[in-house]
Design a protein around this motif. Sequence first.
Motif, PDB file in Angstrom:
ATOM      1  N   GLU A 175      -3.185   0.143  -7.871  1.00  0.00           N
ATOM      2  CA  GLU A 175      -4.093   0.291  -6.739  1.00  0.00           C
ATOM      3  C   GLU A 175      -5.007  -0.902  -6.615  1.00  0.00           C
ATOM      4  O   GLU A 175      -5.284  -1.393  -5.520  1.00  0.00           O
ATOM      5  CB  GLU A 175      -4.920   1.569  -6.898  1.00  0.00           C
ATOM      6  CG  GLU A 175      -4.154   2.782  -6.424  1.00  0.00           C
ATOM      7  CD  GLU A 175      -4.795   4.085  -6.852  1.00  0.00           C
ATOM      8  OE1 GLU A 175      -5.986   4.059  -7.213  1.00  0.00           O
ATOM      9  OE2 GLU A 175      -4.106   5.107  -6.822  1.00  0.00           O
ATOM     10  N   ASN A 208      -7.274   3.450  -0.106  1.00  0.00           N
ATOM     11  CA  ASN A 208      -6.944   2.694   1.101  1.00  0.00           C
ATOM     12  C   ASN A 208      -8.064   2.852   2.125  1.00  0.00           C
ATOM     13  O   ASN A 208      -7.830   3.042   3.302  1.00  0.00           O
ATOM     14  CB  ASN A 208      -5.605   3.157   1.683  1.00  0.00           C
ATOM     15  CG  ASN A 208      -5.595   4.642   1.923  1.00  0.00           C
ATOM     16  OD1 ASN A 208      -6.468   5.345   1.443  1.00  0.00           O
ATOM     17  ND2 ASN A 208      -4.632   5.115   2.688  1.00  0.00           N
ATOM     18  N   VAL A 221      -3.314  -3.727  -4.986  1.00  0.00           N
ATOM     19  CA  VAL A 221      -3.214  -3.564  -3.537  1.00  0.00           C
ATOM     20  C   VAL A 221      -4.515  -3.954  -2.881  1.00  0.00           C
ATOM     21  O   VAL A 221      -4.551  -4.703  -1.892  1.00  0.00           O
ATOM     22  CB  VAL A 221      -2.862  -2.089  -3.193  1.00  0.00           C
ATOM     23  CG1 VAL A 221      -2.951  -1.887  -1.691  1.00  0.00           C
ATOM     24  CG2 VAL A 221      -1.473  -1.772  -3.685  1.00  0.00           C
ATOM     25  N   ASN A 276       0.824  -1.193   0.000  1.00  0.00           N
ATOM     26  CA  ASN A 276       0.000   0.000   0.000  1.00  0.00           C
ATOM     27  C   ASN A 276       0.866   1.253   0.000  1.00  0.00           C
ATOM     28  O   ASN A 276       0.681   2.152  -0.827  1.00  0.00           O
ATOM     29  CB  ASN A 276      -0.905  -0.040   1.230  1.00  0.00           C
ATOM     30  CG  ASN A 276      -1.983   0.994   1.157  1.00  0.00           C
ATOM     31  OD1 ASN A 276      -2.189   1.570   0.098  1.00  0.00           O
ATOM     32  ND2 ASN A 276      -2.645   1.241   2.258  1.00  0.00           N
TER      33      ASN A 276
END
Lengths: 178, 284
Positions: A171, B2, A174, A3
């Motif tokens: 991304e 995230n 991840v 990440n």
Amino acid sequence: MNNTKAIIKKVLVFGISVYLLYILQTALFPYFELGGIVPNLLLILTTFYGFMRNTREGMIAGFFCGLVLDLSTGLLFGVHILALLLIGFMNGAFRKIFYGDDVKLPILFTGVSDLFYGLFMYLFFFVPRGSTHFSYFLMSVMIPEAVYSVIVAFVLYFIYAKIFEKLDRDERKVEHIL
Amino acid sequence: MNHKKGPKIPSNILFLILFTISILFLLVSYVTEFSGGVIGTVSNAVFVPMQSGVETVGSVISSEHKERKTIKELEKENSTLSKKVNSLSNQLNQIQLQKSELTDLQKLYELDQKYSNYKKTGATIIARSSDNWFNTFTINKGSKDGIENDMNVIADGGLVGLVVKTGKHYSVVRAIIDDSSNVSGMSLNTGNTCIISGSLETMTEKNRIKITNLEDKNNAIKSGEPIVTSNISNKFVPGLLIGYVDKVKLDDNEITHSGTLTPAVDFKHLQNVLVIKTKKETAD
């Protein structure tokens, strides 16, 4: 682990883009002016980040591009930050309305953003000094700059479409691991 | 991206935060003339070396770009040029004679003496203003070389502008053709004062800037009249050539004249400038 790697990559790509485009804009493009007009490369970058990525990245991109521009012009500090922040935000909002992988839209919005930028500068610096020749500035600064920027954006679009595609892939990888 | 890991600020809140920061910057710079501080020092260390390199590349490319012409054009040019060379070499001899005369005369000229009394330092332009609304540029000398804010910048014997910001190894100069620039000028021959203001509009349109508040009771000022910086200007040292009067006409108040002025400096092809290290001393 992966990440942070993706984030570092993202920041690096943005940093290098700002660095190269800023230097091109201030040191190389003045030699290729058309009728005294140069394109606004950092504005194009902000538009791309806002429209092709998302509001958040558009805003951050706008903030830092504006910071770089403010440092180079010895004028009121913060004007470019505010202008490009708004442009990044605006383009993020447009993206939600006109979602798609169409080539025309991001390039079109570069033009719209550049017109907005011109209007902003005019309102901020020229109106307080009593300028009333809006039509003149519209015809000989704002529109030519927008047109030139659109032309340059057309070239930059394909480069950034590739770059963003690669960032997206990283991304997704991840997220898959997480 | 995230969103699974840790809290992330919603973008509306982020917008508000960044918006507030930029407004704060604006207010602080409006009140204190803050213009970057530490961030400026960092950014100049990063950008300036590359800028001067790319600037050189740009000037080389653009000069090559201009040289590209078709063979026919070149042949035509060649024949006319060789004719010109003959007549010019004749002229040159004459001019060389006149030149020695001129230098003698210039020594007598009061203005020239004033110019050479100012301490000067040379600098090269490494970047131009980042957009089309301003006429500022960056030069490759800064506070380390003794440059300070409000120093006057000249080139080709004419006034270029004023240093408005200094970093360690760079400074930003605002040209007199910038829309926000105002210079107090006076006519060299009659001593009448006036105000010379930069104008984006007349500059892009006709390569001229504006003259206002020119008091000239006898209508003595004609086009071609040289205008220099005046004694009463608070930032510019006196006697620097600004440009030549293009057109003036009487204002509606029937007291002052206004019109346009051709700057003495060719701002489009400006590359090297001189910074005058002597600053105008004013009472404040």
